[in-house]
Every structure is written in C-alpha cells, then in structure tokens.
Design a protein around this motif. Structure first.
Motif, PDB file in Angstrom:
ATOM      1  N   PRO A 180       0.948  -1.192  -0.050  1.00  0.00           N
ATOM      2  CA  PRO A 180       0.038   0.118   0.004  1.00  0.00           C
ATOM      3  C   PRO A 180       0.776   1.238   0.027  1.00  0.00           C
ATOM      4  N   ASP A 181       2.180   1.196   0.591  1.00  0.00           N
ATOM      5  CA  ASP A 181       2.940   2.368   0.502  1.00  0.00           C
ATOM      6  C   ASP A 181       3.236   2.643  -0.642  1.00  0.00           C
ATOM      7  N   LEU A 182       3.714   1.754  -1.568  1.00  0.00           N
ATOM      8  CA  LEU A 182       4.114   2.010  -3.009  1.00  0.00           C
ATOM      9  C   LEU A 182       2.757   2.619  -3.786  1.00  0.00           C
ATOM     10  N   LEU A 183       1.405   2.256  -3.700  1.00  0.00           N
ATOM     11  CA  LEU A 183       0.315   2.849  -4.236  1.00  0.00           C
ATOM     12  C   LEU A 183       0.234   4.216  -3.771  1.00  0.00           C
ATOM     13  N   LYS A 184       0.562   4.407  -2.583  1.00  0.00           N
ATOM     14  CA  LYS A 184       0.494   5.846  -2.066  1.00  0.00           C
ATOM     15  C   LYS A 184       1.257   6.695  -2.804  1.00  0.00           C
ATOM     16  N   LEU A 185       2.653   6.227  -3.188  1.00  0.00           N
ATOM     17  CA  LEU A 185       3.748   7.203  -3.713  1.00  0.00           C
ATOM     18  C   LEU A 185       3.334   6.983  -5.294  1.00  0.00           C
ATOM     19  N   PHE A 186       2.606   6.109  -5.850  1.00  0.00           N
ATOM     20  CA  PHE A 186       2.075   6.176  -7.179  1.00  0.00           C
ATOM     21  C   PHE A 186       1.003   7.202  -7.440  1.00  0.00           C
ATOM     22  N   LYS A 187       0.251   7.112  -6.194  1.00  0.00           N
ATOM     23  CA  LYS A 187      -0.972   8.217  -6.496  1.00  0.00           C
ATOM     24  C   LYS A 187      -0.247   9.516  -6.285  1.00  0.00           C
ATOM     25  N   PRO A 236      -1.283  11.805  -9.976  1.00  0.00           N
ATOM     26  CA  PRO A 236      -2.670  12.184  -9.373  1.00  0.00           C
ATOM     27  C   PRO A 236      -3.844  11.791 -10.361  1.00  0.00           C
ATOM     28  N   LYS A 237      -3.602  11.790 -11.521  1.00  0.00           N
ATOM     29  CA  LYS A 237      -4.945  11.400 -12.365  1.00  0.00           C
ATOM     30  C   LYS A 237      -5.390   9.859 -11.935  1.00  0.00           C
ATOM     31  N   HIS A 238      -4.626   8.983 -11.416  1.00  0.00           N
ATOM     32  CA  HIS A 238      -4.848   7.751 -11.099  1.00  0.00           C
ATOM     33  C   HIS A 238      -5.257   7.673  -9.472  1.00  0.00           C
ATOM     34  N   LYS A 239      -5.954   8.877  -9.177  1.00  0.00           N
ATOM     35  CA  LYS A 239      -6.054   8.726  -7.631  1.00  0.00           C
ATOM     36  C   LYS A 239      -7.111   7.700  -7.044  1.00  0.00           C
ATOM     37  N   ASP A 240      -8.088   7.605  -7.953  1.00  0.00           N
ATOM     38  CA  ASP A 240      -9.277   6.660  -7.800  1.00  0.00           C
ATOM     39  C   ASP A 240      -8.916   5.223  -7.923  1.00  0.00           C
ATOM     40  N   ILE A 241      -7.663   4.707  -8.373  1.00  0.00           N
ATOM     41  CA  ILE A 241      -7.278   3.241  -8.361  1.00  0.00           C
ATOM     42  C   ILE A 241      -7.123   2.757  -6.734  1.00  0.00           C
ATOM     43  N   ASP A 242      -7.755   1.495  -6.819  1.00  0.00           N
ATOM     44  CA  ASP A 242      -7.810   0.944  -5.415  1.00  0.00           C
ATOM     45  C   ASP A 242      -6.508  -0.196  -5.354  1.00  0.00           C
ATOM     46  N   TYR A 243      -6.156  -0.704  -4.408  1.00  0.00           N
ATOM     47  CA  TYR A 243      -4.956  -1.443  -4.075  1.00  0.00           C
ATOM     48  C   TYR A 243      -5.078  -2.771  -5.003  1.00  0.00           C
ATOM     49  N   LYS A 244      -6.251  -3.333  -4.778  1.00  0.00           N
ATOM     50  CA  LYS A 244      -6.448  -4.547  -5.613  1.00  0.00           C
ATOM     51  C   LYS A 244      -6.183  -4.238  -6.896  1.00  0.00           C
ATOM     52  N   THR A 245      -6.823  -3.396  -7.793  1.00  0.00           N
ATOM     53  CA  THR A 245      -6.521  -3.073  -9.302  1.00  0.00           C
ATOM     54  C   THR A 245      -5.151  -2.934  -9.296  1.00  0.00           C
ATOM     55  N   PHE A 246      -4.661  -1.903  -8.648  1.00  0.00           N
ATOM     56  CA  PHE A 246      -3.205  -1.683  -8.894  1.00  0.00           C
ATOM     57  C   PHE A 246      -2.173  -3.001  -8.854  1.00  0.00           C
TER      58      PHE A 246
END
Length: 194
Positions: free
Chosen positions: A24-31, A35-45
């Motif tokens: 989840p930390d990587l997802l946070k850095l990715f977002k 920022p245009k992918h801010k709606d992506i959830d961890y499962k999809t990521f």
C-alpha cells in the motif's frame, strides 16, 4: 548407490525476512506521482502490476533472445547450459524418497542440458550505476513455467558456455549485428558493372 535420508519436514527452518515492494505504501507513492490515477484501489493496482509482469516473463519464454526490460533496466533471457556435473548433484527428491536411494535428474528430455534464466545490465544504452550489485530474482510462477516448457523446446534457446561472461556474450552479439547491417548495406549498393 548411496542411501537417501528422507528430509525431516518438521525440522526448524531459517526463513529470511522478506520485504514485499508491492505494498500500500507503493500505491500511495504512485498516487502522489500520478494524481490522475487517484481513484485506483490497491486490488486493481496489484492486478495491473502482476499482469504486466506475467506479460514480460511470457515474452521471455516465447522469444529466443529474450527481452529488454522497460526503462533500459537490462535484458532477461533463457539460456541452455551443459550440465557440468557440478559438485552438488541435482537430486530428484520424489523418486529418492520413493526408492530409498539417491536418484539424480539427468535431464534426458533435454539431452542433458539445463535451462537457466539470465539477467544482465551490461549492454544497455546507458550505464546503470552500481550495475554489478543489481540482481534479478524471478517469481515462482516464472521459474515453474520455464521448468515445464523448457524440455519441450530446449534447442530454441541461446547456448551459453560455462566459462563465458554474459556481458561478453552481448558485446559479441552487438558487433555481429553491426557487421551484418554493414554487409547488407554493401550488398544493396553493390553494382557488378562498376
């Protein structure tokens, strides 16, 4: 024939601490970075990254010369090596337990050859800093798929000598490729009447 001692499955094991990069930390850095992918959830990521990785290792298996990793991180390919009869025998544990004696894998289906996954970053366009300490650890599904599909088409893959450095192999291939291009251009412009 040597007797085979069945391994103790209940013995204590050393398990190195594993750090999973896909978190989840990587997802946070990715977002934060995109920022245009801010709606992506961890499962999809996670699903997108796993599918991309699967596409990469399937391409490595299908292509004889392997692939270049994105962002010029290096090359991954499968090589055919001779079974050098190393000091450590390649034991078939299932048959050894069944028969009570040590049975080794001779790789008869691939004519005694071994398939290995190679990674190199020595021939990329831009030099990678501290490239000698970089390593590539394939995922379990990649290793198992190679083990299953290598005996079916083992002669397709690049043959690697036991004493050859992979960086030299790519250097030789690059020179061969350049020389072929030069020869082809000379043939195209060749005029036998001049």
């Amino acid at each position: 024939m040597r007797q085979f001692k069945k391994p103790d499955l209940n013995a204590p094991r050393y398990r190195p601490k594993v750090h999973n990069v896909l978190s989840p930390d990587l997802l946070k850095l990715f977002k934060e970075k995109y920022p245009k992918h801010k709606d992506i959830d961890y499962k999809t990521f996670k699903k997108v990254i796993n599918k991309f990785s699967q596409n990469i290792w399937e391409a490595v298996i299908d292509m004889r010369d392997g692939i270049e990793l994105p962002e010029s991180l290096g090359y991954v390919f499968i090589g055919t090596c001779l079974n050098s009869g190393s000091k450590k025998p390649n034991i078939d544990y299932g048959k050894s337990i069944k028969y009570g004696v040590q049975v080794t894998n001779q790789n008869w289906e691939s004519d005694g050859k071994l398939g290995k996954i190679f990674y190199t970053n020595y021939s990329v366009k831009y030099k990678v800093q501290d490239r000698q300490i970089w390593t590539f650890i394939p995922c379990r599904t990649f290793k198992r798929t190679v083990a299953k599909r290598y005996p079916e088409d083992w002669s397709k893959y690049v043959k690697i000598d036991n004493n050859l450095k992979i960086s030299k192999l790519y250097t030789f291939r690059t020179f061969e490729h350049i020389n072929k291009k030069l020869d082809n251009s000379k043939l195209e412009t060749y005029n036998e009447f001049e």
